[in-house]
Design a protein around this motif. Structure first.
Motif, PDB file in Angstrom:
ATOM      1  N   VAL A 179       0.825  -1.208   0.000  1.00  0.00           N
ATOM      2  CA  VAL A 179       0.000   0.000   0.000  1.00  0.00           C
ATOM      3  C   VAL A 179       0.863   1.265   0.000  1.00  0.00           C
ATOM      4  CG1 VAL A 179      -1.763   1.295   1.261  1.00  0.00           C
ATOM      5  CG2 VAL A 179      -1.839  -1.216   1.220  1.00  0.00           C
ATOM      6  N   ASP A 180       1.876   1.279   0.855  1.00  0.00           N
ATOM      7  CA  ASP A 180       2.737   2.451   1.015  1.00  0.00           C
ATOM      8  C   ASP A 180       3.961   2.344   0.113  1.00  0.00           C
ATOM      9  OD1 ASP A 180       1.327   3.676   3.381  1.00  0.00           O
ATOM     10  OD2 ASP A 180       1.912   1.774   4.308  1.00  0.00           O
ATOM     11  N   ARG A 181       4.392   3.484  -0.424  1.00  0.00           N
ATOM     12  CA  ARG A 181       5.662   3.503  -1.152  1.00  0.00           C
ATOM     13  C   ARG A 181       6.784   3.457  -0.114  1.00  0.00           C
ATOM     14  NH1 ARG A 181       8.500   4.934  -5.917  1.00  0.00           N
ATOM     15  NH2 ARG A 181       6.559   4.899  -7.091  1.00  0.00           N
ATOM     16  N   VAL A 182       7.611   2.432  -0.182  1.00  0.00           N
ATOM     17  CA  VAL A 182       8.672   2.257   0.801  1.00  0.00           C
ATOM     18  C   VAL A 182      10.001   2.046   0.090  1.00  0.00           C
ATOM     19  CG1 VAL A 182       7.118   1.306   2.546  1.00  0.00           C
ATOM     20  CG2 VAL A 182       8.333  -0.245   0.997  1.00  0.00           C
ATOM     21  N   ALA A 183      11.078   2.343   0.829  1.00  0.00           N
ATOM     22  CA  ALA A 183      12.432   2.123   0.336  1.00  0.00           C
ATOM     23  C   ALA A 183      13.223   1.395   1.403  1.00  0.00           C
ATOM     24  CB  ALA A 183      13.108   3.453  -0.001  1.00  0.00           C
ATOM     25  N   ASP A 184      14.069   0.478   0.970  1.00  0.00           N
ATOM     26  CA  ASP A 184      14.912  -0.283   1.890  1.00  0.00           C
ATOM     27  C   ASP A 184      16.348  -0.241   1.379  1.00  0.00           C
ATOM     28  OD1 ASP A 184      15.659  -1.832   4.029  1.00  0.00           O
ATOM     29  OD2 ASP A 184      14.508  -3.613   3.438  1.00  0.00           O
ATOM     30  N   ALA A 193      17.712  -6.647  -6.989  1.00  0.00           N
ATOM     31  CA  ALA A 193      17.068  -7.352  -8.102  1.00  0.00           C
ATOM     32  C   ALA A 193      16.562  -8.721  -7.672  1.00  0.00           C
ATOM     33  CB  ALA A 193      18.055  -7.485  -9.259  1.00  0.00           C
ATOM     34  N   ASP A 194      17.362  -9.428  -6.863  1.00  0.00           N
ATOM     35  CA  ASP A 194      16.965 -10.762  -6.406  1.00  0.00           C
ATOM     36  C   ASP A 194      15.693 -10.716  -5.568  1.00  0.00           C
ATOM     37  OD1 ASP A 194      19.148 -11.831  -7.690  1.00  0.00           O
ATOM     38  OD2 ASP A 194      20.382 -11.999  -5.880  1.00  0.00           O
ATOM     39  N   ALA A 195      15.508  -9.617  -4.838  1.00  0.00           N
ATOM     40  CA  ALA A 195      14.318  -9.480  -3.990  1.00  0.00           C
ATOM     41  C   ALA A 195      13.094  -9.021  -4.775  1.00  0.00           C
ATOM     42  CB  ALA A 195      14.605  -8.493  -2.862  1.00  0.00           C
ATOM     43  N   GLY A 196      13.289  -8.682  -6.053  1.00  0.00           N
ATOM     44  CA  GLY A 196      12.176  -8.191  -6.855  1.00  0.00           C
ATOM     45  C   GLY A 196      11.833  -6.741  -6.579  1.00  0.00           C
ATOM     46  N   TRP A 197      12.761  -6.003  -5.948  1.00  0.00           N
ATOM     47  CA  TRP A 197      12.558  -4.573  -5.697  1.00  0.00           C
ATOM     48  C   TRP A 197      13.166  -3.785  -6.855  1.00  0.00           C
ATOM     49  CZ3 TRP A 197      11.783  -2.245  -0.312  1.00  0.00           C
ATOM     50  CH2 TRP A 197      11.033  -3.117   0.483  1.00  0.00           C
ATOM     51  N   HIS A 198      13.082  -2.474  -6.798  1.00  0.00           N
ATOM     52  CA  HIS A 198      13.455  -1.638  -7.933  1.00  0.00           C
ATOM     53  C   HIS A 198      14.503  -0.609  -7.511  1.00  0.00           C
ATOM     54  CE1 HIS A 198       9.936  -3.335  -9.956  1.00  0.00           C
ATOM     55  NE2 HIS A 198       9.316  -3.175  -8.796  1.00  0.00           N
ATOM     56  N   VAL A 214      11.095   0.282  -3.471  1.00  0.00           N
ATOM     57  CA  VAL A 214      12.359   0.852  -3.930  1.00  0.00           C
ATOM     58  C   VAL A 214      13.525   0.293  -3.108  1.00  0.00           C
ATOM     59  CG1 VAL A 214      13.648   2.991  -4.246  1.00  0.00           C
ATOM     60  CG2 VAL A 214      11.167   2.962  -4.589  1.00  0.00           C
ATOM     61  N   GLY A 215      14.598  -0.036  -3.790  1.00  0.00           N
ATOM     62  CA  GLY A 215      15.800  -0.497  -3.112  1.00  0.00           C
ATOM     63  C   GLY A 215      16.982   0.379  -3.450  1.00  0.00           C
ATOM     64  N   MET A 216      17.875   0.520  -2.503  1.00  0.00           N
ATOM     65  CA  MET A 216      19.143   1.215  -2.741  1.00  0.00           C
ATOM     66  C   MET A 216      20.234   0.414  -2.061  1.00  0.00           C
ATOM     67  SD  MET A 216      18.192   4.412  -0.317  1.00  0.00           S
ATOM     68  CE  MET A 216      16.562   4.358  -1.061  1.00  0.00           C
ATOM     69  N   SER A 217      21.393   0.388  -2.681  1.00  0.00           N
ATOM     70  CA  SER A 217      22.499  -0.365  -2.086  1.00  0.00           C
ATOM     71  C   SER A 217      23.189   0.497  -1.043  1.00  0.00           C
ATOM     72  CB  SER A 217      23.489  -0.814  -3.161  1.00  0.00           C
ATOM     73  OG  SER A 217      23.965   0.282  -3.908  1.00  0.00           O
ATOM     74  N   VAL A 218      23.697  -0.153  -0.014  1.00  0.00           N
ATOM     75  CA  VAL A 218      24.338   0.553   1.086  1.00  0.00           C
ATOM     76  C   VAL A 218      25.560   1.307   0.579  1.00  0.00           C
ATOM     77  CG1 VAL A 218      25.828  -1.406   1.734  1.00  0.00           C
ATOM     78  CG2 VAL A 218      25.176   0.291   3.468  1.00  0.00           C
ATOM     79  N   ASN A 219      25.778   2.501   1.116  1.00  0.00           N
ATOM     80  CA  ASN A 219      26.977   3.245   0.775  1.00  0.00           C
ATOM     81  C   ASN A 219      28.203   2.436   1.164  1.00  0.00           C
ATOM     82  OD1 ASN A 219      26.449   6.379   0.043  1.00  0.00           O
ATOM     83  ND2 ASN A 219      24.774   5.556   1.278  1.00  0.00           N
TER      84      ASN A 219
END
Length: 256
Positions: A179-184, A193-198, A214-219
Motif C-alpha cells: 500500500v505504502d511507497r517504501v524504500a529499503d 534485483a533478487d528481492a524483486g525490488w526496484h 524501492v531499493g538502494m544499495s548501502v553506501n
C-alpha cells in the motif's frame, strides 16, 4: 548511538539555502537539496534538537555521519540551517519561498533532506506551505516520520510533493509495502534485483517516480557494510525490535 556535536561558530544565516550535494550533481535530473544535521545536533545556544525523531537502526549506518559530512565546514553549514529553522521558522519559510522563486528552480526538483527529517509538526507544516506556494517546483523526500505524515500530509498532499517511507525506523510496523511507497537499503544492487525490488541507482527521482518498492544499495562505507552484512535495513530493524521485545518481556517476568 546518536552522535551529538556542537558548532559554536555556526551563527550566520545560511545563503543560499538550497545546494546540490555530490551525488545530486551527478544525477541526470536537475535536483537541488536542503539539509539538516543528521540525527541530532546542539545549537550555539546549547539547545539540543533531535532532527531524526523516528530513526531506528538506520542511525547505525547513516551515510550522513561519514565522509564529507564530518568536515567541519559542512557540519557548521548544517547547524546554521537548523538554527535558522528553530530560531526563526517564519523568517526561514519566507527566505525559502523567496529563493525558490528564482529562475533556476523552474521545472527543477528539490529533495527535502539528504540528512535530517521532518522533526516537528510546525516544521513540516512550514514545508507544506512552501510547497503549495511554489507549484512550478517538484519536491520530494525520504522520511521515517510515518505517523506525522499520516496526520499532516496524507489527507491532502500538495500535487507537487512526493515521498517515500524509508525502512529502518521506529514505525516500520505501520507500513505495508503493498500500500505504502517504501524504500529499503540492501547490501548490493544484485540483492535488490533478487528481492524483486526496484533500484533508484540511475536517478534519485526513481525513489518517488519509479516503480515500488524501492531499493538502494548501502553506501560503501566499511563500517556500514560490515554492520548491515547480508541483511536489509528493514531486517536489521526487525531484529532490533525482537531483541527489545524479548528484553521487555524478561524484565516484566523479573518484576513478578
Amino acid at each position: 548511538m546518536f552522535e551529538i556535536w556542537s558548532a559554536k561558530l555556526a551563527t550566520a544565516r545560511p545563503s543560499p539555502l538550497l545546494m546540490r550535494n555530490a551525488r545530486l550533481r551527478r544525477d541526470p535530473a536537475h535536483i537541488w537539496n536542503w539539509t539538516l544535521p543528521a540525527l541530532r545536533a546542539e545549537l550555539p545556544s546549547g539547545q539540543k534538537i533531535v532532527t531524526c525523531p523516528s530513526a531506528g537502526t538506520c542511525a547505525d549506518i547513516c551515510y550522513a555521519l561519514f565522509g564529507t559530512y564530518r568536515w567541519r565546514p559542512v557540519q557548521e553549514r548544517h547547524v546554521r540551517n537548523l538554527r535558522f529553522v528553530v530560531e526563526d521558522l517564519e523568517g526561514w519559510e519566507q527566505a525559502m519561498r523567496a529563493e525558490l522563486g528564482a529562475r533556476r528552480f523552474r521545472g527543477a526538483a528539490v529533495r527535502i533532506h539528504d540528512a535530517g527529517d521532518f522533526f516537528s509538526d510546525a516544521y513540516l507544516s512550514a514545508w507544506l506551505r512552501i510547497i503549495t506556494a511554489r507549484p512550478g517546483v517538484f519536491f520530494y523526500a525520504y522520511t521515517k516520520e510515518v505517523m506525522r505524515f499520516r496526520r499532516l500530509v496524507e489527507p491532502k498532499p500538495p500535487p507537487n510533493l512526493a515521498w517515500v517511507y524509508s525502512l529502518g525506523g521506529k514505525h516500520d510496523g505501520q507500513l505495508d509495502p503493498a500500500v505504502d511507497r517504501v524504500a529499503d537499503v540492501f547490501p548490493t544492487e544484485a540483492a535488490i534485483a533478487d528481492a524483486g525490488w526496484h533500484s533508484q541507482e540511475a536517478s534519485d527521482l526513481l525513489a518517488v517516480q519509479g516503480p515500488s518498492p524501492v531499493g538502494m544499495s548501502v553506501n560503501r562505507i566499511p563500517a556500514a557494510v560490515r554492520l548491515l552484512g547480508d541483511r536489509t535495513l528493514a531486517q536489521m530493524q526487525q531484529e532490533s525490535d525482537r531483541r527489545k521485545r524479548a528484553l521487555r518481556a524478561s524484565r516484566r517476568g523479573e518484576r513478578r
